[in-house]
Design a protein around this motif. Structure first.
Motif, short mmCIF file in Angstrom:
data_model
loop_
_atom_site.label_atom_id
_atom_site.label_comp_id
_atom_site.label_asym_id
_atom_site.label_seq_id
_atom_site.Cartn_x
_atom_site.Cartn_y
_atom_site.Cartn_z
N THR A 30 19.82 -18.86 2.05
CA THR A 30 20.65 -19.70 2.92
C THR A 30 20.41 -21.19 2.68
O THR A 30 21.08 -22.02 3.29
N ASP A 31 19.43 -21.51 1.85
CA ASP A 31 19.05 -22.90 1.59
C ASP A 31 18.63 -23.60 2.89
O ASP A 31 18.95 -24.77 3.12
N ARG A 32 17.95 -22.83 3.75
CA ARG A 32 17.51 -23.36 5.05
C ARG A 32 16.08 -22.90 5.32
O ARG A 32 15.57 -22.01 4.64
N THR A 33 15.49 -23.47 6.35
CA THR A 33 14.18 -23.01 6.80
C THR A 33 14.35 -21.73 7.62
O THR A 33 15.31 -21.61 8.38
N ASN A 34 13.42 -20.80 7.46
CA ASN A 34 13.44 -19.61 8.31
C ASN A 34 12.12 -19.52 9.06
O ASN A 34 11.05 -19.60 8.47
N ILE A 35 12.21 -19.39 10.39
CA ILE A 35 10.99 -19.28 11.21
C ILE A 35 10.93 -17.90 11.86
O ILE A 35 11.87 -17.49 12.53
N ASP A 36 9.83 -17.20 11.63
CA ASP A 36 9.62 -15.90 12.27
C ASP A 36 9.04 -16.14 13.66
O ASP A 36 7.87 -16.55 13.79
N ALA A 37 9.83 -15.89 14.67
CA ALA A 37 9.42 -16.16 16.05
C ALA A 37 8.20 -15.34 16.47
O ALA A 37 7.43 -15.76 17.33
N PHE A 38 8.01 -14.18 15.84
CA PHE A 38 6.85 -13.36 16.19
C PHE A 38 5.56 -13.91 15.60
O PHE A 38 4.48 -13.68 16.13
N ARG A 39 5.67 -14.62 14.50
CA ARG A 39 4.47 -15.23 13.91
C ARG A 39 4.22 -16.62 14.47
O ARG A 39 3.13 -17.16 14.35
N VAL B 191 13.13 -15.36 26.33
CA VAL B 191 13.62 -14.40 25.35
C VAL B 191 12.94 -13.04 25.58
O VAL B 191 11.71 -12.97 25.56
N PRO B 192 13.75 -12.00 25.82
CA PRO B 192 13.18 -10.71 26.25
C PRO B 192 12.02 -10.18 25.42
O PRO B 192 10.97 -9.85 25.98
N ALA B 193 12.16 -10.14 24.10
CA ALA B 193 11.12 -9.49 23.30
C ALA B 193 9.94 -10.42 22.99
O ALA B 193 8.97 -10.00 22.36
N LEU B 194 10.02 -11.67 23.41
CA LEU B 194 8.89 -12.59 23.15
C LEU B 194 8.08 -12.84 24.42
O LEU B 194 7.00 -13.42 24.37
N LYS B 195 8.64 -12.41 25.53
CA LYS B 195 8.04 -12.63 26.84
C LYS B 195 6.57 -12.22 26.91
O LYS B 195 5.75 -12.91 27.49
N GLU B 196 6.29 -11.08 26.32
CA GLU B 196 4.92 -10.56 26.40
C GLU B 196 4.16 -10.73 25.08
O GLU B 196 3.16 -10.08 24.85
N GLU B 197 4.67 -11.59 24.23
CA GLU B 197 4.00 -11.87 22.95
C GLU B 197 3.07 -13.05 23.11
O GLU B 197 3.49 -14.21 23.02
#
Lengths: 82, 276
Positions: B236-245, B269-275
């Motif tokens: 995509t010629d863009r930065t990608n950030i893994d929200a879980f990391r 964000v539902p799946a990050l709430k408890e991360e």
């Protein structure tokens, strides 16, 4: 089970690791750690006095056994067992 | 919910932005306990306990998973958490006194000697700073007490350098330290990333998100990430950030020249709430 290297430190040949610090700086994986063993309350430990600091291989699971530490050690205190 | 906020927060305030946890009173209560000798202070004891687990990875690999599970599940007291620069600045407005000092992790890991205020990288908070001269055997003694304005400038300087900000307690809820550190020299970052000890370092209250319309793929943010969360995505010629990391330190956000990265509240964000 994965086999991990062992770095054998000859403490007699490594009297002032905090002052020398060559292996600590050279290690690409930053696996070494140095800590004071002679502690006097209210007094900073003298890094030039032999035996006041000790070297340890704290993060040995990250060691690649590359041998850089053995190479930089000026007294031959380090050897690798793998 | 962040367990530290649950235990030490108040009225929806984050634990480290709750003035009560900066109270001098707490320090007195803590000091009311028996005077700790070298090596038996709470900080050292917590470190030794962590070390037992991390060393098992190579000394006792068979039992390592079990030891790690027990460590992560046992009841916690106090802790350490990543926070972005803007919140570190809020802490600087709240904590008194605030001082720069040498970093003990870098001393142990790279025999790095920070001997004067120009070299200091760590920040100490609270009345303990007045007594720091008493522990030269551990910390070299010296601290550099700063005004709130100087402290904000100092934290911004540390951010520019590329250090992650982390806030921690020393026993209970008393906020005592604001580290600026990096991988692999920071014991907390390393213990969490390489060994999985969750209480060693909690993720912060945010995660970083890229606006793909604003990002032009310059890659400046990629080198700032200490957690391995950012990749340059060639496709995509863009930065990608893994929200879980992502730990939410915001170093990528403060470095982005196009304001293409924003910090989003983890709990929205539902799946990050408890991360954590």
């Amino acid at each position: 089970m994965k086999k991990y290297p062992r770095i054998i430190i000859d403490y007699a040949k490594c009297p002032t690791p905090f002052d020398c610090k060559k292996c600590l700086v050279a290690c690409p994986q930053a696996i070494f750690e140095v800590f004071p063993v002679k502690v006097e309350k209210f007094k900073e430990t003298d890094k030039k006095e032999p035996g006041t600091y000790q070297l340890s291989t704290f993060y040995l699971d990250k060691c690649t056994a590359c041998g850089d530490c053995v190479e930089v050690c000026p007294t031959g205190a380090l050897s690798i067992d793998y | 919910m962040c367990w530290m906020c649950e235990a030490y927060g108040e009225e929806g305030k984050r634990w480290y932005l709750n003035p009560k946890n900066h109270s001098r009173q707490l320090y007195t209560i803590k000091r009311g306990r028996k005077e700790s000798a070298y090596g038996t202070d709470p900080e050292t004891l917590a470190g030794l306990e962590q070390r037992k687990v991390t060393a098992a990875k190579w000394e006792d690999p068979e039992n390592f998973p079990q030891l790690l599970k027990e460590y992560n599940e046992k009841p916690r007291e106090g802790g350490c958490q990543v926070l972005p620069l803007r919140e570190a600045i809020q802490v600087a407005e709240m904590a008194y006194p605030i001082a720069s000092m040498m970093c003990i992790c870098r001393k142990m890991m790279r025999a790095d000697e920070e001997t004067n205020p120009d070299e200091y990288t760590c920040t100490g908070l609270g009345v303990g700073m007045f007594k720091w001269e008493r522990w030269p055997e551990r910390y070299r003694g010296g601290v550099n007490i700063m005004s709130a304005e100087d402290a904000k400038e100092w934290l911004t300087k540390m951010d520019k350098k590329g250090f992650v900000h982390m806030i921690m307690t020393f026993g209970g809820s008393y906020v005592g330290g604001l580290c600026n550190c990096d991988y692999p020299d920071c014991a907390q970052i390393r213990t969490r990333l390489d060994y999985g000890l969750e209480p060693a370092l909690m993720k912060g209250h945010h995660f970083a998100k890229v606006d793909y319309d604003l990002c032009n793929g310059c890659g400046i943010c990629v080198q700032r990430c200490q957690f391995g969360a950012i990749k340059f995505e060639v496709t995509t010629d863009r930065t990608n950030i893994d929200a879980f990391r992502c730990f939410g330190c915001g170093l990528c956000e403060t470095a982005c020249p196009r304001q293409a990265i924003t910090l989003v509240e983890r709990e929205t964000v539902p799946a990050l709430k408890e991360e954590w």
